[in-house]
Enzyme design. Structure first.
Site, PDB file in Angstrom:
ATOM      1  N   CYS A 158      20.405  19.420 -22.981  1.00 45.55           N
ATOM      2  CA  CYS A 158      19.682  20.655 -22.694  1.00 45.55           C
ATOM      3  C   CYS A 158      18.317  20.704 -23.372  1.00 45.55           C
ATOM      4  O   CYS A 158      17.664  21.719 -23.401  1.00 45.55           O
ATOM      5  CB  CYS A 158      20.509  21.875 -23.079  1.00 45.55           C
ATOM      6  N   HIS A 208       4.947  25.937 -29.626  1.00 43.94           N
ATOM      7  CA  HIS A 208       5.717  27.100 -29.216  1.00 43.94           C
ATOM      8  C   HIS A 208       5.264  27.597 -27.847  1.00 43.94           C
ATOM      9  O   HIS A 208       6.076  27.804 -26.945  1.00 43.94           O
ATOM     10  CB  HIS A 208       5.566  28.195 -30.271  1.00 43.94           C
ATOM     11  N   ARG A 233      -3.472  -0.497   4.530  1.00 43.60           N
ATOM     12  CA  ARG A 233      -2.735  -0.297   3.280  1.00 43.60           C
ATOM     13  C   ARG A 233      -1.971   1.012   3.367  1.00 43.60           C
ATOM     14  O   ARG A 233      -2.226   1.832   4.252  1.00 43.60           O
ATOM     15  CB  ARG A 233      -3.681  -0.272   2.083  1.00 43.60           C
ATOM     16  N   MET A 272     -14.548  -2.523  -7.192  1.00 41.99           N
ATOM     17  CA  MET A 272     -15.043  -3.896  -7.229  1.00 41.99           C
ATOM     18  C   MET A 272     -15.976  -4.123  -6.046  1.00 41.99           C
ATOM     19  O   MET A 272     -16.266  -3.220  -5.297  1.00 41.99           O
ATOM     20  CB  MET A 272     -13.875  -4.859  -7.226  1.00 41.99           C
ATOM     21  N   GLY A 289     -13.297   1.152  -4.268  1.00 36.28           N
ATOM     22  CA  GLY A 289     -14.709   1.208  -4.617  1.00 36.28           C
ATOM     23  C   GLY A 289     -15.056   0.676  -5.998  1.00 36.28           C
ATOM     24  O   GLY A 289     -16.203   0.760  -6.419  1.00 36.28           O
ATOM     25  N   SER A 298      26.635  19.187 -25.828  1.00 37.13           N
ATOM     26  CA  SER A 298      25.347  19.253 -25.142  1.00 37.13           C
ATOM     27  C   SER A 298      24.288  18.733 -26.111  1.00 37.13           C
ATOM     28  O   SER A 298      24.140  19.257 -27.216  1.00 37.13           O
ATOM     29  CB  SER A 298      25.048  20.697 -24.724  1.00 37.13           C
ATOM     30  N   ARG A 349     -14.814 -10.609   0.075  1.00 36.38           N
ATOM     31  CA  ARG A 349     -14.255  -9.294  -0.262  1.00 36.38           C
ATOM     32  C   ARG A 349     -13.329  -9.358  -1.471  1.00 36.38           C
ATOM     33  O   ARG A 349     -12.589 -10.307  -1.662  1.00 36.38           O
ATOM     34  CB  ARG A 349     -13.451  -8.755   0.931  1.00 36.38           C
ATOM     35  N   LYS A 404      -5.348  -6.313  -0.128  1.00 39.22           N
ATOM     36  CA  LYS A 404      -6.157  -6.566   1.066  1.00 39.22           C
ATOM     37  C   LYS A 404      -5.768  -7.896   1.703  1.00 39.22           C
ATOM     38  O   LYS A 404      -5.536  -7.975   2.905  1.00 39.22           O
ATOM     39  CB  LYS A 404      -7.629  -6.556   0.675  1.00 39.22           C
ATOM     40  N   TYR A 418      25.820  16.180 -16.921  1.00 44.61           N
ATOM     41  CA  TYR A 418      24.747  17.005 -16.359  1.00 44.61           C
ATOM     42  C   TYR A 418      23.511  16.984 -17.242  1.00 44.61           C
ATOM     43  O   TYR A 418      23.567  16.619 -18.415  1.00 44.61           O
ATOM     44  CB  TYR A 418      25.218  18.448 -16.157  1.00 44.61           C
TER      45      TYR A 418
HETATM   46  P1  ADP Z   1     -13.618  -2.009  -0.119  1.00 48.93           P
HETATM   47  O1  ADP Z   1     -12.491  -2.586  -0.860  1.00 48.93           O
HETATM   48  O2  ADP Z   1     -14.630  -1.373  -0.984  1.00 48.93           O
HETATM   49  O3  ADP Z   1     -13.154  -1.150   1.022  1.00 48.93           O
HETATM   50  P2  ADP Z   1     -14.055  -4.088   1.798  1.00 48.93           P
HETATM   51  O4  ADP Z   1     -13.841  -5.482   1.384  1.00 48.93           O
HETATM   52  O5  ADP Z   1     -12.954  -3.468   2.566  1.00 48.93           O
HETATM   53  O6  ADP Z   1     -14.412  -3.238   0.526  1.00 48.93           O
HETATM   54  O7  ADP Z   1     -15.382  -4.088   2.654  1.00 48.93           O
HETATM   55  C1  ADP Z   1     -16.377  -3.124   2.686  1.00 48.93           C
HETATM   56  C2  ADP Z   1     -16.715  -2.756   4.119  1.00 48.93           C
HETATM   57  O8  ADP Z   1     -17.147  -3.908   4.836  1.00 48.93           O
HETATM   58  C3  ADP Z   1     -15.548  -2.205   4.873  1.00 48.93           C
HETATM   59  O9  ADP Z   1     -15.997  -1.150   5.672  1.00 48.93           O
HETATM   60  C4  ADP Z   1     -15.081  -3.351   5.695  1.00 48.93           C
HETATM   61  O10 ADP Z   1     -14.458  -2.920   6.869  1.00 48.93           O
HETATM   62  C5  ADP Z   1     -16.381  -4.089   6.001  1.00 48.93           C
HETATM   63  N1  ADP Z   1     -16.129  -5.511   6.194  1.00 48.93           N
HETATM   64  C6  ADP Z   1     -15.555  -6.347   5.309  1.00 48.93           C
HETATM   65  N2  ADP Z   1     -15.430  -7.588   5.823  1.00 48.93           N
HETATM   66  C7  ADP Z   1     -15.934  -7.531   7.075  1.00 48.93           C
HETATM   67  C8  ADP Z   1     -16.072  -8.482   8.125  1.00 48.93           C
HETATM   68  N3  ADP Z   1     -15.641  -9.727   7.992  1.00 48.93           N
HETATM   69  N4  ADP Z   1     -16.637  -8.076   9.270  1.00 48.93           N
HETATM   70  C9  ADP Z   1     -17.041  -6.803   9.404  1.00 48.93           C
HETATM   71  N5  ADP Z   1     -16.955  -5.848   8.472  1.00 48.93           N
HETATM   72  C10 ADP Z   1     -16.395  -6.199   7.308  1.00 48.93           C
HETATM   73 MG    MG Z   2     -12.033  -1.489   2.434  1.00 46.97          MG
END
Ligand code: ADP
Ligand code: MG
Ligand code: MG
Length: 974
Positions: free
Chosen positions: A923, A538, A420, A187, A185, A856, A176, A106, A943
């Site tokens: 083989c 088998h 990503r 962390m 999802g 072989s 984040r 990220k 081969y």
């Molecule tokens: P995940 O890794 O679970 O996707 P994110 O860090 O991407 O978590 O954030 C969760 C949500 O919050 C995402 O929808 C992201 O776009 C939104 N978000 C994160 N940072 C900001 C920000 N600075 N302003 C607005 N929305 C944010």
């Molecule tokens: Mg995200």
């Protein structure tokens, strides 16, 4: 994520999958992602020493354990090798896309976007190195590193003209998480951080919307309470629900300022009660607490188990990104959404995604409101839509791959929040790779590197139609890929009979385990299910060879062959009832599920021709029958690397003759039986050669111990009982049966795998080899006379000493040359070679090569003999070995490079010392395993040979091996 939101399958927990052998899903999910990215900067100073604490709970990797042990004794490290924070914003960034190790996916993505002029709210990323220190330093950040926070925040403040904690003009941020490999999802993230009773008024004033301000405050206290303070989400949801009920309100959006105020107060009092402390008001206290909570979320149980399943090392740590908030919930000119630059399911070049107006962050995926398809944004906000398309198009061009992105629109201003590499199905991956080459976005070599060879498997077997719902009743080992539905039968005979009946549908053979007697039944069946045995049992090996799906070792299934029923938990399934098995996943399903047939056409075919242009290794197939050979050619095989003649011996009309041959008392009797077998074998070979015209066909002489062809003693005893006493030939019949019983006893071996088999059979009974050579050469000569180019290669199995080969070669030459002379064919050549599967053969390959035209490697037997693991029994402990890290991989699946592989190397080198242009192949099952194929390429084999269905996989793996070597050479030269 859009694509995976709706769960299709329901897995009922009636029967648990076996825990020990749980399948690792397609290795590292992480790997393809990293391969798709630009190569990581060599110089990136991230190869920091791995420390112990952070990975205390997670599975250890050998190398890192060693390091961590030495390190943990030393004093705690508090100094960094890199700067602790990397700023981004205002069209610049300290970091870039190559720093994924340090900034997480990220953070690296945000830095890169900022650099190339994509509008991104400014912020900074605290490195994974700081996370590692946090863990080493007893969950505390050293002072000097901590002090960076203020400096970085000041940079954002200057850039945007707002101040963190300023009651008049407050800056709010999100905190984040983001690791090197995406862990969707797993962390945590906290939004709207920096709000307190002072800044809330500033936010209200600044936006002119008090309700909006309080809604954000409510969200913040809730998220912070959950993520940072560890209070159950439900506790907060209940309060909201209660308030809505009291006020007779349905939608969250109808809550007014006083409601929100009430809710926030309630939230805070729960927090006070649960933690014993007041909700922190100081924005910097909030920030530090959130940062540390995100670091800790690296080791939450969810994240740990996700890493385990995906082979992601536990010692990488997560980065933390602190970023200015932008608001998608500021009315109907605002919104938030997610999308892909191309369709991740089909690969079509179409904009793909969903959004919600007047919503924040996770609302889109939370499922509270139904999001709109992104195409609708074109009508609702045409300007923003156009901008979004152009920005994401730019991102795709820049990364040269499909992007999975997040965006937020604040009052008609578009911001990108994440990008990503988009995960995709194999079908999509192929189409995208081919399209991108045509768009000149990537080279053919890059395209080839973007598909994991093993993934092609999904395209080469019938697969379950993913559009249907089904219920899994049990899970076994995914032993041979593909899927089939059919009526179940419990014996080979019943399966054959049912499959050949008029109007018969497909049949599934269900056995405790299979043995060579079951070949016919397996052949007749569409799929095989066994309750015992491993991936090299088998059933598994034969099914893979036949290209049939197989679920093996489904231990929760109780197979009662006598009662003709299959029991799973309380469920009893009787003969003729329909089940579906998915050999790609090990799933067993009650009833039938529609399947889709494979084909090698369109983009797939084109892609494969690129692999062929590049690879050095040739790819052949292991095929025993013309049907297999046709498949093999269709999938691009360049010859047959192994034809197991014994499989021809099991057919119904032949087995009795084979048994007569085995039971014979004298050479004459044996010869008589062999004479009757000859026409069958010849006919088979003729068909096989015909299909493979112009390509080499390697035929192995008889290999398995003879007792495998004899029936079970019990069956014969029963037959004796059933012979009619008044039958004229009673005595004669009884005698014959008794003789069979006697012979079964005589042939019984304590250790048949190391017993009378392989070339030892042909040496003791040369007539057998003679017959087989006669069949091969006569067939080949007849076709040669008909102007066809036939290239037979006769292969002697299980040679350990050069004299064994000498002996058999003499037989082959004598018979073959006699036939050639008699038929007077011209331009005809045959070769005599040997399998190298006994360690001694590899070690004396220079001597053996004097007698051999080719080698072989039979790596199944070789692994068995080199490691001393019985193939048929290793299932009992191999799973445990792999789980405990004693072995990295099952050596029967992927070649053990240091041991068995070394034999391969020695055998090849020594062989070529004697004959520089000795043709060498492999083989064993490993011939279809991408990792082993890479090794074969490195060793310099000519081969690999694998089951017909794995031929495309091997072609791609061979191409990738060549590309990787090229890349490595280029690196070295630099
Ligand atoms: P995940 O890794 O679970 O996707 P994110 O860090 O991407 O978590 O954030 C969760 C949500 O919050 C995402 O929808 C992201 O776009 C939104 N978000 C994160 N940072 C900001 C920000 N600075 N302003 C607005 N929305 C944010
Ligand atoms: Mg995200
Ligand atoms: Mg063998």
């Amino acid at each position: 994520m859009v694509a995976t939101k709706k769960k299709k399958k329901k897995t009922k927990k009636t029967a648990k999958p076996r825990a020990k052998t749980k399948k690792k899903p397609a290795k590292k999910t992480a790997k393809p992602v990293s391969m798709l990215r630009k190569p990581e900067k060599k110089s990136s100073p991230v190869r920091v020493q791995v420390k112990s604490k952070i990975k205390a709970k997670s599975k250890t990797k050998t190398k890192s354990t060693a390091q961590s042990k030495t390190v943990s004794k030393k004093k705690v490290r508090t100094t960094l090798e890199n700067q602790p924070c990397f700023f981004f914003g205002g069209g610049k960034a300290d970091g870039d896309a190559t720093l994924r190790d340090l900034l997480g996916g990220k953070g690296a993505g945000l830095a890169e976007m900022s650099r190339i002029g994509i509008p991104v709210p400014p912020g900074f990323t605290i490195t994974t190195e700081v996370c590692r220190i946090y863990y080493e330093n007893n969950l505390e950040i050293p002072k000097d590193i901590d002090a960076e926070l203020e400096k970085q925040m000041a940079k954002i403040e200057t850039l945007v003209g707002a101040k963190f904690g300023d009651p008049d003009n407050p800056l709010l941020v999100s905190v984040r998480s983001g690791a090197k490999f995406s862990m969707p999802g797993m962390m945590d993230t906290v939004l709207n951080l920096g709000l307190n009773k002072d800044t809330i008024t500033g936010l209200a004033k600044k936006t002119g919307d008090e309700r909006f301000a309080y809604d954000n405050y409510r969200r913040f206290v809730q998220m912070f309470g959950n993520v940072v303070l560890g209070i159950d989400k439900d506790k907060f949801e209940k309060i909201i629900e209660q308030r809505k009920k009291d006020r007779k309100i349905k939608q969250d959006s109808s809550l007014q300022v006083e409601d929100l105020n009430f809710i926030i107060r309630k939230f805070k009092s729960i927090i006070k009660r649960k933690t014993g402390e007041s909700f922190p008001d100081d924005p910097y206290v909030q920030l530090r607490m959130a940062r540390d909570a995100v670091f800790r979320s690296w080791n939450n149980p969810r994240a740990i188990s996700y890493r385990k399943l995906n082979d992601i090392p536990g010692d990488l740590g997560t980065a933390v990104t602190v970023q200015m908030m932008v608001y998608g919930n500021m009315g109907n000119n605002s919104g938030t959404g997610v999308g892909f630059t191309r369709n991740p399911a089909s690969g079509e070049k179409e904009f793909y995604g969903e959004y919600l107006l007047n919503a924040q962050g996770e609302d889109v995926v939370a499922g509270i409101r139904t999001p709109q398809p992104i195409s609708q944004l074109a009508d609702e906000m045409p300007v923003v839509f156009k901008q979004l398309k152009s920005l994401t198009g730019k991102l795709e061009k820049h990364y040269r791959d499909v992007q999975d992105f997040e965006f937020t629109i604040q009052d008609s201003n578009l911001y990108m929040l994440q990008t990503r590499t988009g995960k995709r199905t194999v079908q999509a991956a192929l189409k995208i790779a081919v399209d991108m080459v045509k768009e000149k976005l990537i080279t053919k070599e890059e395209a080839l590197m973007r598909i994991e060879p093993a993934q092609l498997d999904q395209l080469l077997h019938p697969r379950l139609d993913s559009g249907t719902e089904y219920e899994v009743i049990a899970t076994g080992l995914p032993a041979s890929p593909g899927a089939a539905s059919g009526a179940i039968y419990f014996t080979s005979e019943a399966a054959v009979k049912a499959a050949s009946a008029k109007g018969a549908g497909p049949v599934i053979l269900v056995r405790q385990e299979t043995n060579p007697d079951d070949i016919e039944g397996m052949n007749a069946a569409a799929g095989i299910l066994t309750s015992r045995g491993g991936r090299t049992s088998h059933a598994a090996v034969v099914a893979r060879g036949m290209g049939k799906c197989c679920v093996a070792g489904c231990e929760v299934a109780r197979v009662n062959e006598a009662k003709k029923q299959l029991q799973i938990g309380k469920l009893i399934i009787k003969e003729k009832e329909i089940i579906t098995i998915n050999g790609s996943t090990g799933e067993v399903i009650l009833g039938s599920v529609p399947t889709i047939d494979p084909e090698l056409s369109g983009e797939f075919a084109e892609f494969m021709t690129w692999a062929d242009e590049i690879r050095k290794l040739k790819v052949r197939a292991n095929a025993d029958t013309p049907v297999d050979a046709i498949k093999a050619r269709k999938f691009g095989a360049e010859g047959i690397g192994l034809c197991r003649t014994e499989h021809m011996f099991f057919a119904e009309e032949r087995l009795p003759i084979v048994q007569e041959m085995i039971l014979a008392d004298s050479v004459e009797e044996r010869q008589d039986a062999l004479d009757r077998l000859l026409p069958f074998q010849k006919k088979d070979f003729k068909k096989l050669f015909d299909v493979m015209e112009g390509l080499p066909v390697t035929i192995r002489t008889l290999d398995p111990p003879l007792h495998e062809f004899l029936p079970d003693k019990k069956v014969i005893e029963k037959e004796i009982e059933e012979i009619d006493k008044f039958d004229e030939e009673y005595e004669e019949k009884i005698d014959k049966k008794k003789k069979m019983l006697r012979r079964i006893d005589e042939l019984k071996e304590i250790n048949p795998m190391l017993g009378h088999r392989g070339c030892r059979l042909g040496i003791v009974y040369p007539e057998i080899t003679e017959m087989q050579v006669r069949a091969i050469i006569e067939a080949a000569c007849e076709l040669t006379k008909a102007k066809k180019k036939i290239i037979p290669e006769i292969m002697i199995p299980l040679v350990g000493h050069v004299n064994e080969l000498k002996n058999q070669k003499e037989v082959v030459r004598r018979i073959a040359d006699e036939i050639i002379k008699k038929t007077r064919v011209k331009d005809f050549e045959y070769h005599v070679g040997t399998m190298i599967e006994i360690p001694r053969a590899a070690l004396t390959a220079d001597e053996i090569a004097q007698e051999a035209d080719f080698f072989s490697f039979g790596t199944n037997d070789m692994t068995q003999m080199a490691m001393g693991f019985s193939r048929d029994d290793a299932g009992k402990f191999l799973g445990y070995y792999v789980e405990k890290g004693i072995l990295q991989k099952d050596p029967f699946v992927s070649i053990d490079r240091n041991g068995v592989g070394r034999l391969l190397q020695i055998g090849t080198e020594k062989g070529r010392m004697t004959k520089p242009d000795l043709k060498v192949g492999i083989c064993g099952e490993h011939g279809g395993d991408p990792d082993s194929i890479e090794f074969c390429d490195m060793v310099g084999l000519d081969y690999v040979s694998c089951s017909p269905f794995r031929v495309p996989i091997a072609r791609l793996a061979a191409a990738q091996a060549t590309i990787k070597q090229k890349q490595q050479t280029a690196e070295r030269d630099k």
